[in-house]
Design a protein around this motif. Structure first.
Motif, short mmCIF file in Angstrom:
data_model
loop_
_atom_site.label_atom_id
_atom_site.label_comp_id
_atom_site.label_asym_id
_atom_site.label_seq_id
_atom_site.Cartn_x
_atom_site.Cartn_y
_atom_site.Cartn_z
N ASN A 53 5.31 2.65 -6.62
CA ASN A 53 4.11 2.16 -7.28
C ASN A 53 4.22 2.30 -8.79
O ASN A 53 3.76 1.43 -9.55
CB ASN A 53 2.89 2.92 -6.76
N SER A 80 0.84 -1.20 0.00
CA SER A 80 0.00 0.00 0.00
C SER A 80 0.88 1.25 0.00
O SER A 80 1.73 1.42 0.88
CB SER A 80 -0.91 0.01 1.24
N GLN A 137 -9.41 -2.09 -9.71
CA GLN A 137 -10.29 -3.27 -9.70
C GLN A 137 -11.67 -2.95 -10.26
O GLN A 137 -12.30 -3.79 -10.91
CB GLN A 137 -10.41 -3.83 -8.27
N ASN A 185 -5.39 3.89 -7.22
CA ASN A 185 -5.59 3.04 -6.06
C ASN A 185 -6.11 1.67 -6.49
O ASN A 185 -6.80 1.54 -7.50
CB ASN A 185 -6.59 3.74 -5.12
N LEU A 186 -5.82 0.65 -5.69
CA LEU A 186 -6.21 -0.71 -6.02
C LEU A 186 -7.71 -0.83 -6.28
O LEU A 186 -8.13 -1.46 -7.25
CB LEU A 186 -5.80 -1.67 -4.89
#
Length: 206
Positions: A171, A9, A113, A108-109
């Motif tokens: 990231n 994260s 998604q 962001n994840l």
């Protein structure tokens, strides 16, 4: 002190760096985002948003990485991560927020998604999205910091903006983003990575 954390994260990485720079002792509790542990009833009782990190310090429970870092900076001021001068502090926050508000949330994840889930975009589309917003953000940061002659954004020691930058560059590399056009950003990152606090906080440490 207990940090609810996920190693990869970006936001949790920021807090680990800050804790390390301040030399604070803490314990870690892993919250696996891939296994959706952040949505468990137990974790949501601490952080109803279901996000990491969450810091518990005695009877204080805090979420949001920048709020946590500012709390740590005021509660444990022996190593300062924000300048005391109001103009310099605002400039530091501005650079940190360029990353934390304008780059990170779009990559962001849970956003990624959603792109490949309900919106049914391909993985290639996801990478194109990711790279687009990184370029937008990093172009602006490189321009703002061009000509910086100090080792860190914070001068002779890293500050909140350095912390945010290093975490976001990690990231970017995870998603194979080409950083050739950002010599100032990568120079600052390389300098930060010589410090033990950054080394020990790195996601590869687990």
């Amino acid at each position: 002190m207990l940090l609810y954390d996920y190693s990869k994260s970006t936001a949790a990485y920021r807090v680990r760096i800050a804790l390390g720079l301040k030399g604070l002792t803490y314990q870690r509790e892993t919250v696996s985002l891939l296994d959706k542990h952040q949505y468990s009833d137990a974790y949501r009782s601490l952080n109803p948003a279901g996000l990491v990190p969450t810091l518990v310090d005695g009877d204080v429970t805090l979420s949001q990485s920048l709020a946590i870092i500012e709390y740590l900076d005021e509660r444990y001021p022996q190593v300062k991560l924000l300048p005391s001068d109001p103009v310099q502090k605002a400039q530091c926050r501005s650079l940190a927020l360029d990353i934390a508000c304008d780059v990170h949330p779009l990559n962001n994840l849970r956003v990624l998604q959603y792109l490949t889930g309900p919106f049914a975009h391909s993985d290639d589309d996801k990478i194109t999205w990711y790279h687009h917003w990184l370029k937008q953000g990093f172009d602006g940061l490189e321009a703002k910091l061009q000509g910086l002659d100090s080792p860190f954004i914070g001068g002779e020691a890293p500050n909140l903006a350095d912390i945010c930058l290093v975490a976001q560059l990690f990231n970017a590399r995870r998603f194979a983003f080409d950083l050739t056009a950002y010599p100032t950003l990568t120079r600052i990152e390389a300098q930060c990575q010589t410090l033990d606090a950054f080394i020990q906080a790195h996601p590869d440490k687990g």
